[in-house]
Structures are given as C-alpha cells and as structure tokens.
Design a protein around this motif. Sequence first.
Motif, short mmCIF file in Angstrom:
data_model
loop_
_atom_site.label_atom_id
_atom_site.label_comp_id
_atom_site.label_asym_id
_atom_site.label_seq_id
_atom_site.Cartn_x
_atom_site.Cartn_y
_atom_site.Cartn_z
N PHE A 104 89.98 58.76 89.31
CA PHE A 104 90.60 60.01 88.90
C PHE A 104 91.59 59.80 87.75
CE2 PHE A 104 89.87 60.94 93.59
CZ PHE A 104 88.64 61.53 93.35
N PRO A 105 91.86 60.87 86.99
CA PRO A 105 92.86 60.78 85.93
C PRO A 105 94.23 60.48 86.51
CG PRO A 105 92.10 63.06 86.24
CD PRO A 105 91.21 62.19 87.06
N SER A 106 95.06 59.84 85.74
CA SER A 106 96.45 59.65 86.15
C SER A 106 97.33 59.97 84.96
CB SER A 106 96.66 58.21 86.65
OG SER A 106 96.43 57.30 85.61
N ARG A 107 98.61 59.82 85.15
CA ARG A 107 99.55 60.34 84.17
C ARG A 107 99.27 59.87 82.75
NH1 ARG A 107 106.05 59.90 83.61
NH2 ARG A 107 106.30 62.03 82.85
N TYR A 108 99.05 58.60 82.59
CA TYR A 108 98.88 58.04 81.24
C TYR A 108 97.41 57.88 80.86
CZ TYR A 108 103.84 57.11 81.64
OH TYR A 108 105.20 57.24 81.79
N GLU A 110 94.29 60.21 80.79
CA GLU A 110 93.74 61.57 80.96
C GLU A 110 92.22 61.52 80.83
OE1 GLU A 110 95.43 60.51 78.22
OE2 GLU A 110 96.86 62.04 77.55
N ASP A 112 89.81 62.97 82.36
CA ASP A 112 89.05 64.21 82.40
C ASP A 112 88.90 64.83 81.00
OD1 ASP A 112 91.79 64.54 82.52
OD2 ASP A 112 91.74 66.29 83.80
N ARG A 113 89.87 64.62 80.15
CA ARG A 113 89.79 65.20 78.81
C ARG A 113 88.86 64.40 77.89
NH1 ARG A 113 95.53 65.97 76.42
NH2 ARG A 113 94.28 66.89 74.76
N LEU A 114 88.47 63.21 78.33
CA LEU A 114 87.62 62.35 77.49
C LEU A 114 86.15 62.37 77.91
CD1 LEU A 114 89.89 59.21 77.01
CD2 LEU A 114 89.32 60.95 75.31
N ILE A 155 95.31 59.23 75.30
CA ILE A 155 94.87 60.09 74.19
C ILE A 155 95.82 59.95 73.00
CG2 ILE A 155 94.67 62.52 73.49
CD1 ILE A 155 93.18 62.98 76.12
N ASP A 156 97.11 59.89 73.26
CA ASP A 156 98.05 59.62 72.17
C ASP A 156 97.65 58.35 71.41
OD1 ASP A 156 99.66 61.75 72.93
OD2 ASP A 156 101.03 60.51 74.09
N MET A 158 94.67 56.82 71.34
CA MET A 158 93.38 56.99 70.66
C MET A 158 93.58 57.71 69.32
SD MET A 158 90.07 58.98 72.16
CE MET A 158 89.00 57.65 72.68
N ARG A 231 97.59 52.57 89.30
CA ARG A 231 96.80 53.56 88.56
C ARG A 231 97.04 53.48 87.06
NH1 ARG A 231 96.70 59.02 92.18
NH2 ARG A 231 96.54 57.99 94.20
N THR A 234 102.88 53.47 85.45
CA THR A 234 103.81 53.98 86.45
C THR A 234 103.97 53.01 87.62
OG1 THR A 234 103.02 56.21 85.95
CG2 THR A 234 104.26 55.93 88.00
N ASP A 235 102.88 52.35 87.99
CA ASP A 235 102.85 51.58 89.24
C ASP A 235 103.15 50.11 89.08
OD1 ASP A 235 102.11 53.89 90.55
OD2 ASP A 235 99.97 53.46 90.43
N PHE B 104 107.86 58.05 92.20
CA PHE B 104 107.58 57.97 90.77
C PHE B 104 106.90 59.23 90.24
CE2 PHE B 104 107.21 53.28 91.96
CZ PHE B 104 108.55 53.04 91.68
N SER B 106 104.13 61.55 88.52
CA SER B 106 102.68 61.51 88.51
C SER B 106 102.20 62.56 87.52
CB SER B 106 102.11 61.74 89.90
OG SER B 106 102.46 63.01 90.37
N ARG B 107 100.91 62.66 87.39
CA ARG B 107 100.37 63.45 86.29
C ARG B 107 100.91 64.88 86.22
NH1 ARG B 107 94.23 65.19 84.71
NH2 ARG B 107 94.59 64.99 82.49
N ARG B 231 99.59 62.02 95.67
CA ARG B 231 100.70 62.11 94.73
C ARG B 231 100.85 63.52 94.14
NH1 ARG B 231 100.81 56.49 91.34
NH2 ARG B 231 100.25 55.15 93.08
N THR B 234 95.72 65.92 92.00
CA THR B 234 94.66 64.96 91.69
C THR B 234 94.04 64.38 92.96
OG1 THR B 234 95.91 64.29 89.74
CG2 THR B 234 94.15 62.81 90.45
N ARG C 113 100.28 63.36 63.26
CA ARG C 113 99.77 62.43 64.27
C ARG C 113 98.42 61.84 63.87
NH1 ARG C 113 99.76 65.12 69.94
NH2 ARG C 113 99.08 63.01 70.49
N ILE C 159 89.52 65.60 70.61
CA ILE C 159 89.30 64.87 71.86
C ILE C 159 88.21 65.54 72.71
CG2 ILE C 159 90.39 64.31 74.08
CD1 ILE C 159 91.24 62.45 71.85
#
Lengths: 259, 259, 259, 259
Positions: A104-108, A110, A112-114, A155-156, A158, A231, A234-235, B104, B106-107, B231, B234, C113, C159
């Motif tokens: 699954f996607p996590s904070r850093y 993304e 799903d957007r890719l 994404i930032d 990329m 993930r 963060t972890d 922490f 999360s997304r 979390r 997600t 960017r 993206i």
Amino acid sequence: MRLSITAFLDYSLPRPADLLIALEVAQTPDQELIEDLLTVGGTGPLTPIAADDGLGRRTWARGAGRVTARYTATVDVERPATLLAGLAADDVKSLPASVVSYLFPSRYCESDRLEEAVLRDYGHLSGGDKIAAMVAWIRAHLTYEPSGKLGTTAIDTMIARRGVCRDYSHLLIAMARAADIPARMVGAYAWALEPEDFHAVVEVWLDGGWRLVDPTGLAPEEGIARIGVGRDATDISFLTIFGRADLIEQRVSVTRLDA
Amino acid sequence: MRLSITAFLDYSLPRPADLLIALEVAQTPDQELIEDLLTVGGTGPLTPIAADDGLGRRTWARGAGRVTARYTATVDVERPATLLAGLAADDVKSLPASVVSYLFPSRYCESDRLEEAVLRDYGHLSGGDKIAAMVAWIRAHLTYEPSGKLGTTAIDTMIARRGVCRDYSHLLIAMARAADIPARMVGAYAWALEPEDFHAVVEVWLDGGWRLVDPTGLAPEEGIARIGVGRDATDISFLTIFGRADLIEQRVSVTRLDA
Amino acid sequence: MRLSITAFLDYSLPRPADLLIALEVAQTPDQELIEDLLTVGGTGPLTPIAADDGLGRRTWARGAGRVTARYTATVDVERPATLLAGLAADDVKSLPASVVSYLFPSRYCESDRLEEAVLRDYGHLSGGDKIAAMVAWIRAHLTYEPSGKLGTTAIDTMIARRGVCRDYSHLLIAMARAADIPARMVGAYAWALEPEDFHAVVEVWLDGGWRLVDPTGLAPEEGIARIGVGRDATDISFLTIFGRADLIEQRVSVTRLDA
Amino acid sequence: MRLSITAFLDYSLPRPADLLIALEVAQTPDQELIEDLLTVGGTGPLTPIAADDGLGRRTWARGAGRVTARYTATVDVERPATLLAGLAADDVKSLPASVVSYLFPSRYCESDRLEEAVLRDYGHLSGGDKIAAMVAWIRAHLTYEPSGKLGTTAIDTMIARRGVCRDYSHLLIAMARAADIPARMVGAYAWALEPEDFHAVVEVWLDGGWRLVDPTGLAPEEGIARIGVGRDATDISFLTIFGRADLIEQRVSVTRLDA
C-alpha cells in the motif's frame, strides 16, 4: 563479509526529552552478529523494545543536556549480491500477512498516483526484470544530491530529478508498489559507502522472499548490515527525539575485516 | 449490547483480480463473537490471513465477473462508554513496542505539521482532557458532509472544515499524535449510525490502554464492533481490489438484539 | 476560416449572486468579428469590463433563480497553422513588460519544480524545436480522459499521465516556462473539436510573438477563436459565480461557414 | 514622512545570466520621489520596463561574475495610517477590470480552500471590520520566525503557525479573497522595521480603493514605500536571476529624515 561498525551520536538537549534509539544491527540469518555494544551517556536507564516487523531492536531512554550514543559491532554478512533478472513476482493473494501492508501507499511513497505511469512504462516487464528496469531509470535520471527540501516524497523526487539515498529508496518503493510488488525501506550500515553515513536501501518481495536492492548503486548488497525495516523513512529513523535537540556530531564508520 | 450485523458487497470485475476482504468482526475481550459467517460468491478458494497488529482477520480471494460477499455476525459488545476526563497520558518511553508506530505521522495524518498549533491550542491540557478538547473543537468546527475530494488528509479537513467519519478520524489522530499521544484508526460496524454504513473511529492510547473514541459523535462506543485497526485509512479498507471493479451495491445493517 | 459560434449556459442560483461572464470572442488582427451578440436572462443590467492583458472582454451581472446566457458570433479566423520548427526563443531580457509575468510559475503550472527535468530532457534543443519536443512527449504519454480530481496541476498531470485540455495546457505551459520560454493559457472556441465544448490551448512566446499551440492536437490552430488569456485556468473561466449555482445545461457549437 | 532609502545587492554569477531588478520605489500620489538612483555594476546596458499593473518599474540586465546593485532614494510618503474599521466592501460586480484578478486564488494564496473556514469564522463581519478581525487572528496565532521551508503557502502558514512577512501577507491575502475582498501583495521598503530588510505587506480593496495593511504589525503604514504589487510573492521579487547565483551580501536601510 566481516564488518566492523561504529556509530557515534552527540546531541545537546535544552530540556529533558525521551529518545528512541535505533542503532543496533538486526540479528538475522544473513547477518550474524559476532559482538556488539550500545553505550549511552547523559540519560537514565535504557529500555530495549522490539522494532517493527520483529526485525531488529530499538532502545528508549530519557536524557537531558549532553547526550551521546556509541554503538560498535562486528557482524558477518553472508548475503550474495541480489540478482533481480528472472525473479518472479508472487500473486498478491499468496503473500504472507506480514507482507501485505507493504503493497500500500505510505506517506513518502505515493504508489497509487504512479499506477498509470508504471503500467505504461514497465507493463511489458514483470518481477525482477521490472524492478531492474525501474532501478535503471532511477540511476539514469537522478543526480545524487540533496533536494534542499524536507518532507520530500517519491513523486517530488521523480519530478526534481535529484535526491539522496532516502529519496532514491522512496522512489523505487513507490514504483514497485504501483506494480503490486511489495517493497519496504531498510535502515542500514553500508560498507564502501562514500561519504560514510547511515544508509537507506530497499527490499522488494520477489519469488517468496525479500530481496535487498540499493537503488543508488553506492553500496554492494553483500556489505549492507540492516538495522531495521519499515514502510518508509517514517519508520527507520536511527534517532527520534521527543523534544528539541541540537546536533553536535554524528559519525558512522564501516570497515571490512576479512579482506 | 448484543448486535446482529449484516454486510453485503456486490461488485462487477471486468477482468480477474485478487481481492482482500476485511469484513469480519475481530474477536477481542470487549467484543465476543457469538457466531459469524462470511460467504463469497464468484471467486476461487478463500485464504484467510491475520490482520495488522494481530487484531482481526482478512481474507484473500481471486474473482472475476460478478463478485459478492455477505457477512453476518452476532456479537456481544461489552465496552463501557469511554470517559476521557482525567485519563493520564503515558510517557512515550514506557510505550509497548507495538504502540510506538502510532506516535508517528502517516499518509493521511500529518501530525508533525500540527505540532506547533497543538502546543499553542492544547498545551495547557494533558491526557484525556486534551483529547476531549480536541474532539470538542472538531465537533464544533466541522460539518459532516463529503469534501468531494479523494485523498483528503487531516490538514485538508482542518482547513476545509468538512468531511465524513474517515476525515474526522484522521484529524483527531493527527492532533493526538502531534501531542505525543498514540492514536490509530479503527474500521468498524456501528449501532445507531445514520445512515447505516461502515464506520471509522479512533483509538487513543491513554493510561496504559487503547480507548475508543468516535470524533463524529454519531455512534456510541458501546455499540461499536471493531473489524480492524491501522495507521490510517490506508490500512482498514473493508475491500481492496487489485484491478478494476464497478460497485453494484453495498449494504450494512446493525441491529440491537438485547433491547 | 469563417466560423459560426454558439454558446449557451443555463444555471440555477438558489440565492442572488454576482456573475462574471467571459464568453465573447476577442477582436484581434488574427480573428475578426463579423457580428456577435450576448443575451443574458435572469439578471439585472450587464457591466462590460476589459479582460486581462487587454485581450478580450468580460461582463458582470447579478442574477438569481434561473440564469441563462446565450452568445452567438460570426468570426473570420485568419491564422495559419503554427510552425514551431526553427522558431527562435527570445532572450528574457528582451521581453516586453506585458510578457514577463508569463515566465513565472503559477498555481497550476509549477514550472520552478520542473527546471531540472526540462534541462535534462530538452536541454539539447531550443526555441520552437524545444516546444515541439515537449508537445510530442505530452501527446505520446498522456491519455485524454478526466483525472477525476479537482485542482489538478501540471505536475499532477505529468504523474497521472491523463487529463483533459486544461491539464494538457497546464503541463505544456509549465514545461515551457521551466525553459524560460513565456507561456500563457488561452480560453477558446475550437472548430472540429470532438465532443463540442469550450477549449483550452496555449500560447508560447517565440521569435517576438505569441504562437498558438494545442497540446491535445484535437483542434487545428486555424479554427480556434480566442476568448481570453491568462496565467492558467484561474484566469480564463468562461463563467465565475460568486455564490452557489447548479448547472442545468451548457452547450457549445462551432460550425465552419466557408467550406 | 520623508525617508532616505538605501538597498545594496552583491551576488556572484558563475555563468552569464539575465537579471530582473525591482528595487525602485514606485512614483504614486501617496509616495513622491524626491530623487533616486539605481547603479548596477558587472552587467551590460540596463533596460527599464514597466512593472505589473503599471505600478512601479523594473530593470533588465545581463551580468556575469560579480554583480552589484545599489539603489538610493529620497521619498515623501504621505499616507495616513490605514483605518479599517467601518470601511465597506464593494460589490464584486462594481470592481474595476484591473482589480478583478485579485479576487482569485494564486499560487501561494489558496483562497478557494479557505472559503468555508472564513465564512464560519468571519461571516458575521464585513468589509474593514472583517479584515481587521483576520489581522487580529493572524497576530495572535502566528510567531514571527522562518518556517524553514521554501514554497510555503498561506495554508502551510496557517497550519505551521509561524512565518515571516511574506507568509503573514500570503495568509491575509488568502483569507481576504476567500471573503470576496480583493487583496494583493506589496513589495516595499519600511521605516522602523527590525531587523532592516525588504518588507512584504498587503493591499486590500475596500470602499473604492486599495488600503495598505501590514499583517505583521512590524511597520507603520505611514512609513512604507512601495516598490511594486502583484498576486503574491511570485510577482514582487526584488531580484530574479535566470541562472545560478550566490548571494554575497544584501543590505537595506531606511532612515527618517524629517523627525
């Protein structure tokens, strides 16, 4: 490969604060700890706890003023270089329960957007070949230098076409998950890394197991000693301070003993 | 409170796809399953796996065409209303290993960006009183209606001043974590919810345990049957489809049997 | 090319609201208005004002209940197809004052960017050849379909690899500005567009003048009648309502009269 | 108030680059230039152009190596302190064409996302009283210190509760526009600002004219000499370099001559 590892942290805390220290090398079949020692100064008693996913250890402490942590270890890493070519991706429905959250996607990351971009650019490949093509794209298009921005996501990175080990890893993780291949982040010590520092790399789940990959190409997998997994960044912070702290010094050294 | 629960999902899958179903009520001391049954149509064999954090179950399946899932359960919920007032926050360094990751960001819960605001607005309070004040702010300032935007985060919701149960929960979780109080998201069935649907609520770690809180105020904690935790959104999706699917119908019903 | 244009808007306003209508074709050397008529129903008196950059007109009105606007025009478009190949980019320091702001990032066009990516991917090209290569990339990598998300920016589109005319235009504008080539957005009517609708295209400043480009490739430049220009979609809305409104119907028709 | 203004910029450019300099005080009825002089070293010939909205001037130059710009001016500011209380907001449909674009969101001022919050929190007020209440909220809830993050928007600032003059201004602009009150950003020199630096303030359109407001409260409106105006920080940079440059020194000095 037998490694001698030293890490040293030196911080100043204006007020008492709790600290979560994650410096210790994990004991796993592919990296056997011969001996290690964590010495913390400037804090009260240490409370060790397990790390996420049962891989590795962390240590709680409460400190104030000048706080130092010194970790030394000797570890035998017995991990061959990762050969991605030809490795099969597992059906998601065959994944162990502990692996599922890494889809699954996590904070850093993304992922799903890719999905569309990964389908278009890598849809003709599968498994290890797909991951190898992603790593090749990353190495060809990114420059290894800080982006100068906190909170940078996959994404930032990329888009900015630059980053450090953490950013490279986030990008590979996001691309892998976008293709339904589980991927997680690894905090590690790495032999031959220039300049010497903590390192962040990736594990992708292929053909029934986690495969270590360094998207930066800066460190061979055979010389990587894992501290912990999670993930994303963060972890796997090697030091989390619940309060203010000023960095005085931070040093990492990894030496090969058997060559 | 004894509850009779029914959930029914009906989807159409243009191509074969793996599905991860999370409809089953978790068996825990505060919610005892009397009986339950998950029936899935249009798929091959089911593979049950554990859910995150060992709380609850999930089920893998591979389906194509028309896929339905029906879940029925009878459950005794023996959970008193949560009384936040006066509950103490634990020192972070005393937290069990399994709770640490809920400190922490999360997304969908960018707690690190809320630290200053939470310190300024709630710094004079602590523990359960602090959480209660956060819940009061949320209820006073948000309107319960969809934001019309996918991927809404806690900060998006705080700014937009509107959202649904998922958004309310993300906001409370982010605010709690910004104050170093562990918080996690709970997917659940809820008695007396209007209109009937799946529900999302929050657990905050106070005085040595998880305390269930519904920031929307729409459902009493005594009538909530938990499916799983994570979390943020997600981790608690009741149905994840690895491919395309069209929703035909989805129904949830929760009836009280003992009153 | 002589075009007959009809636009019809039909909205319902629950409460009185001010409206800014931008439906009228701009009178410029390359598009000569033979006749046009704007008829607004359900409002008080109309107040015409100039549009941004002195190109085109807008009309203020205050309405309530059912509000309709009908615009009909006959216009001679005398604009050859844009030939990008070989067009030189101007030194930024030679740009007229009115063009300078189109060098900078704007809300939906985060050109700053994209600087590194544009330098790496298009740095070997210049002027019109560079823009042509950007258009080719966009057409090869994007699918023309709604992203399903409001507030989509150029980077979101790059993206997601999908979008509509507005998204294609934002992406080309952002890429051009990242290469220090001024670019602005154009709201327009377009002959041969399928399905018939308002259209958004781009003007890039090359060799001393604005050059019209349709990054979607859906409409020939010779059949485009410009309404207005601006930094991005923020500036070229054909109808801005300062209050709530429900769309009842909206129709655009563009017919060629001389062929 | 008669002011003596000096600004000095000193940069090093590794490669030749075009520069857009915006240091000159605008000549307007409320600020009369007695004399001024811009001296640029290390560049070729200067090309003056008008600034946005016809307010003020800018200067193009092409430089390389060490580039310096020195600006000195004597200016009579005859602007009374802004009294917001009781000032009426104009109907949007009565706004001059040149003011309309200041109603809309811009890159750093996401006013559309704040509409609901502004309606809820300030809906009972109007015109100057509404703006005054927004300024009071900002001053009570923000700390004047850098956020440490580039590209900070109004919403970022509202959440982070900290910022500098640019951030305070973006937030007030976004809040004003969310209430359909036109607002724009002003780059300026300011008497009595501590520490001495360029300043950014706000103009809101009330009762038929632009009213100068400093949301930071650091500089009295009577001592502010405007350089230029724009939608947000994008438009009012005092120095834009189309290439790489290293800052060597930058100094601003504003002295009162008549007291």
